[in-house]
Design a protein around this motif. Structure first.
Motif, PDB file in Angstrom:
ATOM      1  N   LEU A 184       0.745  -1.195  -0.021  1.00 22.11           N
ATOM      2  CA  LEU A 184      -0.004   0.066   0.092  1.00 22.11           C
ATOM      3  C   LEU A 184       0.797   1.264  -0.006  1.00 22.11           C
ATOM      4  O   LEU A 184       0.665   2.227  -0.722  1.00 22.11           O
ATOM      5  CB  LEU A 184      -0.888   0.005   1.270  1.00 22.11           C
ATOM      6  CG  LEU A 184      -1.850   1.170   1.222  1.00 22.11           C
ATOM      7  CD1 LEU A 184      -2.952   1.079   0.233  1.00 22.11           C
ATOM      8  CD2 LEU A 184      -2.600   1.278   2.722  1.00 22.11           C
ATOM      9  N   GLY A 185       1.775   1.265   1.105  1.00 19.03           N
ATOM     10  CA  GLY A 185       2.746   2.670   0.962  1.00 19.03           C
ATOM     11  C   GLY A 185       3.417   2.467  -0.359  1.00 19.03           C
ATOM     12  O   GLY A 185       3.591   3.719  -0.878  1.00 19.03           O
ATOM     13  N   ARG A 186       4.043   1.413  -0.821  1.00 22.17           N
ATOM     14  CA  ARG A 186       4.754   1.602  -1.983  1.00 22.17           C
ATOM     15  C   ARG A 186       3.801   2.067  -3.257  1.00 22.17           C
ATOM     16  O   ARG A 186       4.343   2.914  -4.165  1.00 22.17           O
ATOM     17  CB  ARG A 186       5.452   0.309  -2.422  1.00 22.17           C
ATOM     18  CG  ARG A 186       6.052   0.335  -3.798  1.00 22.17           C
ATOM     19  CD  ARG A 186       6.563  -0.841  -4.089  1.00 22.17           C
ATOM     20  NE  ARG A 186       7.608  -0.856  -5.360  1.00 22.17           N
ATOM     21  CZ  ARG A 186       8.603  -1.484  -5.611  1.00 22.17           C
ATOM     22  NH1 ARG A 186       9.223  -2.044  -4.677  1.00 22.17           N
ATOM     23  NH2 ARG A 186       9.179  -1.317  -6.748  1.00 22.17           N
ATOM     24  N   ARG A 187       2.885   1.461  -3.314  1.00 19.73           N
ATOM     25  CA  ARG A 187       1.852   2.060  -4.301  1.00 19.73           C
ATOM     26  C   ARG A 187       1.572   3.452  -4.338  1.00 19.73           C
ATOM     27  O   ARG A 187       1.356   4.348  -5.403  1.00 19.73           O
ATOM     28  CB  ARG A 187       0.427   1.205  -4.552  1.00 19.73           C
ATOM     29  CG  ARG A 187      -0.371   1.568  -5.529  1.00 19.73           C
ATOM     30  CD  ARG A 187       0.122   1.211  -6.780  1.00 19.73           C
ATOM     31  NE  ARG A 187       0.866  -0.172  -6.776  1.00 19.73           N
ATOM     32  CZ  ARG A 187       0.184  -1.329  -7.064  1.00 19.73           C
ATOM     33  NH1 ARG A 187      -1.181  -1.202  -7.409  1.00 19.73           N
ATOM     34  NH2 ARG A 187       0.882  -2.430  -7.240  1.00 19.73           N
ATOM     35  N   VAL A 237       2.201   8.793  -6.724  1.00 16.68           N
ATOM     36  CA  VAL A 237       2.791  10.149  -6.376  1.00 16.68           C
ATOM     37  C   VAL A 237       3.862  10.524  -7.651  1.00 16.68           C
ATOM     38  O   VAL A 237       3.731  11.664  -8.008  1.00 16.68           O
ATOM     39  CB  VAL A 237       3.055  10.466  -5.207  1.00 16.68           C
ATOM     40  CG1 VAL A 237       3.783  12.077  -4.831  1.00 16.68           C
ATOM     41  CG2 VAL A 237       1.924  10.406  -4.093  1.00 16.68           C
ATOM     42  N   ALA A 238       4.874   9.625  -7.629  1.00 22.29           N
ATOM     43  CA  ALA A 238       5.960   9.872  -8.568  1.00 22.29           C
ATOM     44  C   ALA A 238       5.481   9.976 -10.103  1.00 22.29           C
ATOM     45  O   ALA A 238       5.955  10.797 -10.691  1.00 22.29           O
ATOM     46  CB  ALA A 238       6.853   8.587  -8.361  1.00 22.29           C
ATOM     47  N   VAL A 239       4.508   9.204 -10.391  1.00 20.81           N
ATOM     48  CA  VAL A 239       4.013   9.212 -11.758  1.00 20.81           C
ATOM     49  C   VAL A 239       3.040  10.564 -11.896  1.00 20.81           C
ATOM     50  O   VAL A 239       3.405  11.444 -12.872  1.00 20.81           O
ATOM     51  CB  VAL A 239       3.104   8.068 -12.039  1.00 20.81           C
ATOM     52  CG1 VAL A 239       2.165   8.382 -13.221  1.00 20.81           C
ATOM     53  CG2 VAL A 239       3.892   6.814 -11.935  1.00 20.81           C
ATOM     54  N   TYR A 240       2.157  10.893 -11.034  1.00 18.65           N
ATOM     55  CA  TYR A 240       1.366  11.970 -11.390  1.00 18.65           C
ATOM     56  C   TYR A 240       1.915  13.468 -10.843  1.00 18.65           C
ATOM     57  O   TYR A 240       1.414  14.412 -11.476  1.00 18.65           O
ATOM     58  CB  TYR A 240       0.042  11.757 -10.561  1.00 18.65           C
ATOM     59  CG  TYR A 240      -0.881  10.665 -11.374  1.00 18.65           C
ATOM     60  CD1 TYR A 240      -1.236  10.901 -12.695  1.00 18.65           C
ATOM     61  CD2 TYR A 240      -1.067   9.536 -10.893  1.00 18.65           C
ATOM     62  CE1 TYR A 240      -2.127  10.105 -13.408  1.00 18.65           C
ATOM     63  CE2 TYR A 240      -1.783   8.553 -11.639  1.00 18.65           C
ATOM     64  CZ  TYR A 240      -2.193   8.790 -12.976  1.00 18.65           C
ATOM     65  OH  TYR A 240      -2.858   7.880 -13.603  1.00 18.65           O
ATOM     66  N   PHE A 241       2.857  13.313  -9.829  1.00 22.78           N
ATOM     67  CA  PHE A 241       3.181  14.583  -9.543  1.00 22.78           C
ATOM     68  C   PHE A 241       4.529  14.951 -10.342  1.00 22.78           C
ATOM     69  O   PHE A 241       5.103  16.007 -10.318  1.00 22.78           O
ATOM     70  CB  PHE A 241       3.408  14.770  -8.021  1.00 22.78           C
ATOM     71  CG  PHE A 241       1.925  15.190  -7.280  1.00 22.78           C
ATOM     72  CD1 PHE A 241       1.937  16.365  -6.828  1.00 22.78           C
ATOM     73  CD2 PHE A 241       1.122  14.226  -6.929  1.00 22.78           C
ATOM     74  CE1 PHE A 241       1.004  16.861  -6.226  1.00 22.78           C
ATOM     75  CE2 PHE A 241      -0.068  14.443  -6.280  1.00 22.78           C
ATOM     76  CZ  PHE A 241      -0.185  15.814  -5.981  1.00 22.78           C
ATOM     77  N   HIS A 242       5.431  13.993 -10.510  1.00 19.61           N
ATOM     78  CA  HIS A 242       6.750  14.251 -10.955  1.00 19.61           C
ATOM     79  C   HIS A 242       7.027  13.553 -12.505  1.00 19.61           C
ATOM     80  O   HIS A 242       8.075  13.479 -13.024  1.00 19.61           O
ATOM     81  CB  HIS A 242       7.796  13.500 -10.272  1.00 19.61           C
ATOM     82  CG  HIS A 242       7.333  13.990  -8.650  1.00 19.61           C
ATOM     83  ND1 HIS A 242       7.884  15.590  -8.281  1.00 19.61           N
ATOM     84  CD2 HIS A 242       6.979  13.733  -7.605  1.00 19.61           C
ATOM     85  CE1 HIS A 242       7.596  15.766  -7.127  1.00 19.61           C
ATOM     86  NE2 HIS A 242       6.828  14.375  -6.682  1.00 19.61           N
TER      87      HIS A 242
END
Length: 186
Positions: free
Chosen positions: A154-157, A162-167
């Motif tokens: 869950l934490g990894r996902r 966040v890495a995909v959509y924000f960065h």
């Protein structure tokens, strides 16, 4: 830097142990900065800081603890709508299976949605017959490998999304990862 807040309330320590594992999972994603805070430690500034949040509460009488609900109720009105588009997920522990943990996760997700967070569940299997559709759930503390793996996934996902959509880090998209998401279906 991917900024993740793991925010939790824990009565007996079990949800706190889940929170530690959720935070460990988020830290598996390169360049993730993770804050692990109880509701007694966290402030509105932590909500301002994070791009993604995992919220955990014990299941009390089939729903979120009053302390967690009160924490959100006490957020300043001017925060309303200031979190639109951030990403969130939930986790919960109860004394036994069937205690309402999934209902608690759904309540936590509803709270997050009311603040504008985009919430998600996880379709992966962390072990035989163990998934996180509405969030990571637990009876007691996470002890078994699949229980710990569920919290960490869950934490990894969360950190991946966040890495995909924000960065724009498409390399972190969950479908591009090397781990087997459905190995326990075989």
């Amino acid at each position: 830097m991917t900024k993740i807040l793991v925010l939790y309330h824990s009565n007996s320590g079990n949800t706190g142990k889940m929170a530690t594992e959720v935070a460990a999972g988020a830290q598996e994603v390169p360049d993730a900065e993770v804050r692990l805070l109880s509701i007694d430690q966290a402030t509105t500034a932590d909500l301002d800081w994070c791009e993604g949040i995992a919220v955990g509460s014990p299941t009390n009488y089939g729903t979120v603890s009053w302390q967690m609900k009160q924490w959100w109720d006490n957020q300043p009105l001017e925060n309303w709508g200031q979190r639109d588009g951030r990403i969130g997920c939930a986790f919960s522990s109860a004394a036994s299976w069937g205690g309402g943990q999934e209902l608690t996760c759904m309540t936590l997700n509803a709270i997050l949605m009311n603040y504008g967070y985009l919430v998600f569940g996880v379709t992966d299997l962390a072990g035989p017959q163990h998934t996180m559709h509405y969030g990571a759930i637990q009876a007691g503390e996470p002890r078994q490998e699949k229980e710990i793996a569920g919290c960490r996934r869950l934490g990894r996902r969360l950190a991946e999304w966040v890495a995909v959509y924000f960065h724009g880090r498409q390399d972190q998209h969950p479908l591009r990862q090397a781990y087997d998401r459905f190995e326990h279906l075989k």
